[in-house]
Write an enzyme that holds these catalytic residues in place. Structure first.
Site, mmCIF file in Angstrom:
data_model
loop_
_atom_site.group_PDB
_atom_site.id
_atom_site.type_symbol
_atom_site.label_atom_id
_atom_site.label_comp_id
_atom_site.label_asym_id
_atom_site.label_seq_id
_atom_site.Cartn_x
_atom_site.Cartn_y
_atom_site.Cartn_z
ATOM 1 N N ASN A 1 -49.216 -77.238 -97.090
ATOM 2 C CA ASN A 1 -49.704 -78.583 -96.793
ATOM 3 C C ASN A 1 -50.090 -78.594 -95.316
ATOM 4 O O ASN A 1 -49.220 -78.653 -94.451
ATOM 5 C CB ASN A 1 -48.578 -79.592 -97.085
ATOM 6 C CG ASN A 1 -48.930 -80.996 -96.613
ATOM 7 O OD1 ASN A 1 -50.083 -81.288 -96.291
ATOM 8 N ND2 ASN A 1 -47.930 -81.872 -96.570
ATOM 9 N N LYS B 1 -51.531 -80.821 -93.652
ATOM 10 C CA LYS B 1 -51.518 -82.164 -93.044
ATOM 11 C C LYS B 1 -52.823 -82.369 -92.260
ATOM 12 O O LYS B 1 -53.838 -81.778 -92.612
ATOM 13 C CB LYS B 1 -50.273 -82.352 -92.185
ATOM 14 C CG LYS B 1 -49.000 -81.956 -92.954
ATOM 15 C CD LYS B 1 -47.738 -82.423 -92.354
ATOM 16 C CE LYS B 1 -46.581 -81.964 -93.244
ATOM 17 N NZ LYS B 1 -45.308 -82.474 -92.838
ATOM 18 N N HIS C 1 -46.522 -87.848 -100.963
ATOM 19 C CA HIS C 1 -45.822 -87.171 -99.865
ATOM 20 C C HIS C 1 -45.113 -88.251 -99.031
ATOM 21 O O HIS C 1 -45.621 -89.363 -98.883
ATOM 22 C CB HIS C 1 -46.834 -86.398 -99.015
ATOM 23 C CG HIS C 1 -46.165 -85.576 -97.965
ATOM 24 N ND1 HIS C 1 -45.702 -86.122 -96.782
ATOM 25 C CD2 HIS C 1 -45.826 -84.259 -97.925
ATOM 26 C CE1 HIS C 1 -45.122 -85.164 -96.070
ATOM 27 N NE2 HIS C 1 -45.181 -84.028 -96.740
ATOM 28 N N GLU D 1 -44.908 -88.808 -95.996
ATOM 29 C CA GLU D 1 -45.705 -89.417 -94.916
ATOM 30 C C GLU D 1 -46.639 -90.483 -95.479
ATOM 31 O O GLU D 1 -46.937 -91.478 -94.822
ATOM 32 C CB GLU D 1 -46.470 -88.321 -94.150
ATOM 33 C CG GLU D 1 -45.513 -87.522 -93.273
ATOM 34 C CD GLU D 1 -45.882 -86.069 -93.074
ATOM 35 O OE1 GLU D 1 -47.049 -85.690 -93.273
ATOM 36 O OE2 GLU D 1 -44.967 -85.291 -92.713
ATOM 37 N N GLU E 1 -38.589 -83.110 -101.416
ATOM 38 C CA GLU E 1 -38.622 -82.900 -99.972
ATOM 39 C C GLU E 1 -37.763 -83.963 -99.295
ATOM 40 O O GLU E 1 -38.209 -85.109 -99.122
ATOM 41 C CB GLU E 1 -40.051 -83.045 -99.447
ATOM 42 C CG GLU E 1 -41.038 -82.065 -100.031
ATOM 43 C CD GLU E 1 -42.304 -81.981 -99.172
ATOM 44 O OE1 GLU E 1 -42.559 -80.915 -98.626
ATOM 45 O OE2 GLU E 1 -43.006 -82.993 -99.041
ATOM 46 N N GLY F 1 -40.402 -81.179 -91.100
ATOM 47 C CA GLY F 1 -40.838 -80.991 -89.717
ATOM 48 C C GLY F 1 -39.712 -81.065 -88.697
ATOM 49 O O GLY F 1 -39.962 -81.181 -87.497
ATOM 50 N N SER G 1 -39.088 -77.934 -93.876
ATOM 51 C CA SER G 1 -38.715 -76.849 -92.950
ATOM 52 C C SER G 1 -38.429 -75.524 -93.641
ATOM 53 O O SER G 1 -37.525 -74.800 -93.237
ATOM 54 C CB SER G 1 -37.530 -77.272 -92.072
ATOM 55 O OG SER G 1 -37.891 -78.372 -91.268
ATOM 56 N N GLY H 1 -45.104 -77.040 -94.923
ATOM 57 C CA GLY H 1 -45.915 -77.730 -93.920
ATOM 58 C C GLY H 1 -46.209 -76.811 -92.749
ATOM 59 O O GLY H 1 -47.084 -75.948 -92.816
ATOM 60 N N GLY H 2 -45.438 -76.958 -91.670
ATOM 61 C CA GLY H 2 -45.671 -76.220 -90.422
ATOM 62 C C GLY H 2 -45.937 -74.730 -90.624
ATOM 63 O O GLY H 2 -46.889 -74.185 -90.067
#
Ligand code: PGA
Length: 248
Positions: free
Chosen positions: A9, A11, A95, A97, A166, A172, A211, A232-233
């Site tokens: 993802n 983002k 998600h 967010e 999640e 994150g 994470s 993600g990251g």
């Protein structure tokens, strides 16, 4: 036997140059010898480039959200059919967010799942509890509520669906649920789906996100009900993402 799945993802990150460089690297290094299925969810504007760059690879492209409406006067929205036309296969729905920053609620999210499915996309429906829910012991009731909205609809196709757990406090932050904690929630989710349809529940992939990094992926993916990850990251870094895919 469920095939593991890892979805990146991105983002709201990247550029045309970044998309092209990262996907060239992934395409070079992820081939059909990898046993997990691999997807990347880019910002809308890079989807066409991403589907072109990955056309001859096993990597499948997705979006990060979708409109619940088919077409019409919905300024700024992007429909499921538009995504399908660009070659997308997946779309993330709900998600955290989107839920917290853009006030997306269960009822609208179920409509997004239906819109995605009817256009031939596979929705990845995301769930997770906030830090306050976690600390007050409400994880299971929050998850029951989020998955319940989906299971209450008889129109949702449980055979064309991926779920993702999640924990919001893990996204994150560098914090993750322990493999054991995550497994308990995944098993709980599968049990709820089983009550609706045993066969679909057995084939349904439930991803863990929050994470996930190369150094914790294996212990999470080793759990019975964790079928891969939503990353993600670490999905913005080719080495880290490939390592995670290999561990899945
Ligand atoms: P993270 O994000 O891996 O950076 O924690 C996961 C996600 O938001 O899907």
């Amino acid at each position: 036997m469920r095939q593991p799945l890892v979805i990146g993802n991105w983002k709201m990150n990247g550029s045309l140059a970044f998309t092209s460089e990262l996907l060239h690297t992934l395409e070079d290094r992820i081939d059909d010898k990898i046993s997990c299925e691999v997807g990347v969810c880019t910002p809308f504007v890079y989807i066409k480039l991403a589907t072109e760059l990955t056309a001859n690879s096993v990597i499948k492209v997705g979006a990060q959200t979708v409109s619940e409406f088919k077409a019409g006067a919905y300024t700024g929205e992007v429909s499921a059919l538009m995504l399908k036309e660009l070659g997308a296969d997946w779309v993330l729905v709900g998600h955290s967010e989107r839920r917290t920053l853009f006030n997306e609620v269960n009822a609208a999210l179920v409509q997004k799942v239906l819109a995605a499915q009817s256009a031939g996309l596979t929705p990845v429906y995301c769930m997770g509890e906030t830090e306050a829910d976690y600390k007050s012991g409400h994880t299971f009731s929050v998850i029951a509520d989020q998955i319940g909205a989906l299971l209450d609809s008889d129109d949702v196709d449980l055979n064309n669906l991926v779920l993702a757990y999640e924990p919001v406090w893990a996204i994150g932050t560098g914090l993750t649920a322990t493999p054991d904690e995550a497994q308990k929630v995944h098993a709980f989710i599968r049990t709820l789906v089983k009550e609706k349809n045993i066969k679909s529940a057995e084939g349904l992939r439930i991803l863990y996100g929050g994470s996930v990094k190369p150094d914790n992926a294996l212990s999470l993916f080793g759990q019975d009900d964790i079928d891969g990850g939503l990353i993600g990251g670490a999905s913005l870094d080719a080495d880290a993402f490939i390592s995670i895919c290999q561990q899945a």
